[in-house]
Design a protein around this motif. Structure first.
Motif, PDB file in Angstrom:
ATOM      1  N   HIS A   1       0.747  -1.211  -0.125  1.00 53.30           N
ATOM      2  CA  HIS A   1       0.101   0.106   0.080  1.00 53.30           C
ATOM      3  C   HIS A   1       0.986   1.361  -0.231  1.00 53.30           C
ATOM      4  O   HIS A   1       2.154   1.110   0.450  1.00 53.30           O
ATOM      5  CB  HIS A   1      -0.820   0.005   1.275  1.00 53.30           C
ATOM      6  N   ASP A   2       0.203   2.352  -0.312  1.00 57.46           N
ATOM      7  CA  ASP A   2       1.108   3.658  -0.326  1.00 57.46           C
ATOM      8  C   ASP A   2       0.491   4.466   0.866  1.00 57.46           C
ATOM      9  O   ASP A   2      -0.475   4.782   0.971  1.00 57.46           O
ATOM     10  CB  ASP A   2       0.649   4.308  -1.575  1.00 57.46           C
ATOM     11  N   PRO A   3       1.479   4.733   1.682  1.00 60.42           N
ATOM     12  CA  PRO A   3       1.010   5.412   3.239  1.00 60.42           C
ATOM     13  C   PRO A   3       0.582   6.717   2.680  1.00 60.42           C
ATOM     14  O   PRO A   3      -0.369   7.246   3.628  1.00 60.42           O
ATOM     15  CB  PRO A   3       2.202   5.545   3.794  1.00 60.42           C
ATOM     16  N   ALA A   4       0.868   7.517   1.699  1.00 60.37           N
ATOM     17  CA  ALA A   4       0.215   8.539   1.152  1.00 60.37           C
ATOM     18  C   ALA A   4      -0.980   8.761   1.164  1.00 60.37           C
ATOM     19  O   ALA A   4      -1.660   9.713   0.988  1.00 60.37           O
ATOM     20  CB  ALA A   4       1.058   9.371   0.044  1.00 60.37           C
ATOM     21  N   VAL A   5      -1.593   7.659   0.608  1.00 55.90           N
ATOM     22  CA  VAL A   5      -3.018   7.181   0.631  1.00 55.90           C
ATOM     23  C   VAL A   5      -3.768   6.630   1.617  1.00 55.90           C
ATOM     24  O   VAL A   5      -4.909   7.133   2.114  1.00 55.90           O
ATOM     25  CB  VAL A   5      -3.265   6.397  -0.944  1.00 55.90           C
ATOM     26  N   THR A   6      -3.012   5.804   2.337  1.00 55.45           N
ATOM     27  CA  THR A   6      -3.798   4.990   3.304  1.00 55.45           C
ATOM     28  C   THR A   6      -3.653   5.560   4.711  1.00 55.45           C
ATOM     29  O   THR A   6      -4.177   5.341   5.758  1.00 55.45           O
ATOM     30  CB  THR A   6      -3.292   3.594   3.307  1.00 55.45           C
ATOM     31  N   GLY A   7      -2.343   6.449   4.915  1.00 57.53           N
ATOM     32  CA  GLY A   7      -1.924   6.941   6.033  1.00 57.53           C
ATOM     33  C   GLY A   7      -2.611   7.732   6.948  1.00 57.53           C
ATOM     34  O   GLY A   7      -2.364   8.471   7.863  1.00 57.53           O
ATOM     35  N   ARG A   8      -3.915   8.377   6.469  1.00 58.92           N
ATOM     36  CA  ARG A   8      -4.703   9.405   7.228  1.00 58.92           C
ATOM     37  C   ARG A   8      -5.962   9.296   6.873  1.00 58.92           C
ATOM     38  O   ARG A   8      -6.418   8.997   5.739  1.00 58.92           O
ATOM     39  CB  ARG A   8      -4.018  11.024   6.725  1.00 58.92           C
ATOM     40  N   PRO A   9      -7.144   9.371   7.904  1.00 57.04           N
ATOM     41  CA  PRO A   9      -8.442   9.291   7.829  1.00 57.04           C
ATOM     42  C   PRO A   9      -8.991  10.549   7.018  1.00 57.04           C
ATOM     43  O   PRO A   9      -9.594  11.261   7.805  1.00 57.04           O
ATOM     44  CB  PRO A   9      -8.935   9.108   9.225  1.00 57.04           C
ATOM     45  N   SER A  10      -8.927  10.780   5.821  1.00 61.69           N
ATOM     46  CA  SER A  10      -9.138  11.923   5.024  1.00 61.69           C
ATOM     47  C   SER A  10      -9.996  11.896   3.871  1.00 61.69           C
ATOM     48  O   SER A  10     -10.513  10.602   3.591  1.00 61.69           O
ATOM     49  CB  SER A  10      -7.784  12.657   4.764  1.00 61.69           C
ATOM     50  N   VAL A  11     -10.133  12.878   3.197  1.00 59.80           N
ATOM     51  CA  VAL A  11     -10.869  12.831   1.929  1.00 59.80           C
ATOM     52  C   VAL A  11     -10.363  11.861   0.960  1.00 59.80           C
ATOM     53  O   VAL A  11     -11.068  11.448  -0.020  1.00 59.80           O
ATOM     54  CB  VAL A  11     -11.033  14.105   0.971  1.00 59.80           C
ATOM     55  N   VAL A  12      -9.212  11.308   1.217  1.00 62.42           N
ATOM     56  CA  VAL A  12      -8.798   9.983   0.322  1.00 62.42           C
ATOM     57  C   VAL A  12      -9.110   8.712   0.738  1.00 62.42           C
ATOM     58  O   VAL A  12      -8.596   7.599   0.381  1.00 62.42           O
ATOM     59  CB  VAL A  12      -7.140  10.013  -0.100  1.00 62.42           C
ATOM     60  N   LEU A  13      -9.858   8.693   1.586  1.00 67.02           N
ATOM     61  CA  LEU A  13     -10.507   7.405   2.324  1.00 67.02           C
ATOM     62  C   LEU A  13     -11.041   6.339   1.168  1.00 67.02           C
ATOM     63  O   LEU A  13     -10.659   5.098   1.155  1.00 67.02           O
ATOM     64  CB  LEU A  13     -11.586   7.461   3.127  1.00 67.02           C
ATOM     65  N   GLY A  14     -11.827   6.663   0.234  1.00 70.67           N
ATOM     66  CA  GLY A  14     -12.183   6.090  -0.879  1.00 70.67           C
ATOM     67  C   GLY A  14     -11.210   5.494  -1.728  1.00 70.67           C
ATOM     68  O   GLY A  14     -11.174   4.157  -1.968  1.00 70.67           O
ATOM     69  N   MET A  15     -10.204   6.270  -2.003  1.00 70.93           N
ATOM     70  CA  MET A  15      -9.071   5.939  -2.893  1.00 70.93           C
ATOM     71  C   MET A  15      -8.226   4.689  -1.993  1.00 70.93           C
ATOM     72  O   MET A  15      -7.776   3.810  -2.703  1.00 70.93           O
ATOM     73  CB  MET A  15      -8.140   7.220  -3.096  1.00 70.93           C
ATOM     74  N   ALA A  16      -7.948   4.890  -0.780  1.00 71.91           N
ATOM     75  CA  ALA A  16      -7.436   3.811  -0.030  1.00 71.91           C
ATOM     76  C   ALA A  16      -8.196   2.504  -0.122  1.00 71.91           C
ATOM     77  O   ALA A  16      -7.233   1.452  -0.168  1.00 71.91           O
ATOM     78  CB  ALA A  16      -7.046   4.296   1.406  1.00 71.91           C
ATOM     79  N   ALA A  17      -9.338   2.831   0.044  1.00 76.71           N
ATOM     80  CA  ALA A  17     -10.124   1.443  -0.149  1.00 76.71           C
ATOM     81  C   ALA A  17      -9.887   0.791  -1.523  1.00 76.71           C
ATOM     82  O   ALA A  17      -9.821  -0.554  -1.815  1.00 76.71           O
ATOM     83  CB  ALA A  17     -11.560   1.465   0.176  1.00 76.71           C
ATOM     84  N   VAL A  18      -9.932   1.580  -2.478  1.00 79.16           N
ATOM     85  CA  VAL A  18      -9.697   1.088  -3.748  1.00 79.16           C
ATOM     86  C   VAL A  18      -8.307   0.284  -3.717  1.00 79.16           C
ATOM     87  O   VAL A  18      -8.243  -0.846  -4.376  1.00 79.16           O
ATOM     88  CB  VAL A  18     -10.018   1.866  -4.804  1.00 79.16           C
ATOM     89  N   GLN A  19      -7.176   1.001  -3.479  1.00 74.78           N
ATOM     90  CA  GLN A  19      -5.792   0.589  -3.429  1.00 74.78           C
ATOM     91  C   GLN A  19      -5.816  -0.806  -2.773  1.00 74.78           C
ATOM     92  O   GLN A  19      -5.140  -1.873  -3.257  1.00 74.78           O
ATOM     93  CB  GLN A  19      -5.057   1.565  -2.797  1.00 74.78           C
ATOM     94  N   LEU A  20      -6.280  -0.803  -1.792  1.00 76.99           N
ATOM     95  CA  LEU A  20      -6.265  -2.135  -1.174  1.00 76.99           C
ATOM     96  C   LEU A  20      -7.032  -3.152  -1.568  1.00 76.99           C
ATOM     97  O   LEU A  20      -6.501  -4.451  -1.645  1.00 76.99           O
ATOM     98  CB  LEU A  20      -6.786  -1.933   0.476  1.00 76.99           C
TER      99      LEU A  20
END
Length: 313
Positions: free
Chosen positions: A281-300
């Motif tokens: 995973h990319d911590p820049a996407v998954t590392g914070r509960p922010s507006v990129v939460l959806g992107m983090a779920a897609v990445q995982l």
């Protein structure tokens, strides 16, 4: 893992009466748990038990010492009022134009006050309590929120939307993130097997993602089973023996972590590490509960279930 803190300002809001400040102090004193943070805050107070701003009067000059909150302020288009941020803020790139004035935890009160804020946003942790109280005594409104779960993210958006006069935009952002999370969940509901995973956030001594973190929720949405879901803390310390006993099939790790875990004798005792079974995973996407939460779920989800790649958002 998370987050930031706050400090006070010498800027006194002339609209705020001493009786109102006293009421806020009383509310704080009576509502805070032993760790300095309310376990459950009513909808009209923050996690320190302080009444939330109900309009944008106090948002003329805003300091945000919580990176997730700062990113949210930009997302709802209210960044023009930001006069200061924490040194931890990295997103979005435009945040670089806002002065970095203090740390997120136990920030310098003098540094925050020097920015002459009318409103300070901070992470609700006991380490920030003294600063929040000092800000209140100085006549500066504060919003202290814990943002550890996905529901906390949505609540933060709602609170900031009201406080900054951007409720409609906040609702749009919240709905957009939730739609993406829902679409990922719908796709992974089709998988026959949810792989068991462990997500280390600190190698030595081992700390892993537990059931109290939004990252645990992301794993569930992405179609995995966190072997430490039953731990209530966001990132509990555990022994390597316990990790091995729970037999994770995969280790969730960044590229940097993959290299360090592979070199660590302790972690090489785990079969998944020896077999190089990593979910990257990319911590820049998954590392914070922010507006990129959806992107983090897609990445995982893409990393866990490559066969779903074409059907994921």
């Amino acid at each position: 893992m998370l987050v930031p803190g706050i400090i006070v300002s010498a800027c006194v809001d002339s609209n705020r009466s001493s009786s109102a400040a006293g009421a806020a102090d009383t509310a704080r004193a009576g509502a805070v748990a032993a760790n300095g943070v309310r376990a459950i805050a009513p909808a009209d107070t923050d996690d320190f038990g302080v009444p939330l701003p109900t309009d944008a009067r106090y948002a003329r000059r805003v300091v945000s010492l919580n990176p997730a909150a700062t990113e949210a302020v930009f997302a709802i288009g209210a960044d023009a009022v930001l006069v200061g941020r924490s040194r931890w803020d990295r997103y979005p790139a435009a945040v670089a134009r806002v002065p970095a004035i203090a740390d997120g935890l136990r920030p310098s009160l003098e540094a925050v006050l020097a920015a002459r804020p009318t409103l300070v946003v901070l992470y609700a942790t006991a380490e920030n309590r003294a600063v929040a109280d000092a800000l209140t005594r100085a006549g500066v409104r504060t919003i202290a929120l814990r943002v550890d779960r996905i529901a906390h993210f949505h609540r933060q958006l709602r609170v900031l939307g009201v406080a900054l006069g951007a409720s409609s935009r906040a609702a749009v952002v919240s709905d957009s993130v939730q739609r993406t999370l829902d679409r990922v969940r719908a796709q992974t509901a089709r998988v026959a097997e949810r792989p068991a995973v462990v997500w280390p956030v600190w190698n030595t001594p081992p700390m892993v993602i537990g059931g109290g973190s939004y990252m645990d929720e992301l794993l569930e949405i992405a179609g995995a089973r966190n072997v430490f879901h039953d731990a209530t803390q966001p990132s509990p310390s555990v022994s390597m023996e316990e990790i091995i006993a729970r037999a994770p099939q995969f280790v969730v790790a960044s590229d940097t972590q993959v290299a360090s875990l592979g070199r660590a004798d302790t972690w090489r005792a785990l079969p998944a590490v020896r077999a190089q079974r990593f979910v990257r995973h990319d911590p820049a996407v998954t590392g914070r509960p922010s507006v990129v939460l959806g992107m983090a779920a897609v990445q995982l989800a893409r990393a866990l279930h490559p066969a779903l790649a074409d059907s994921l958002p």
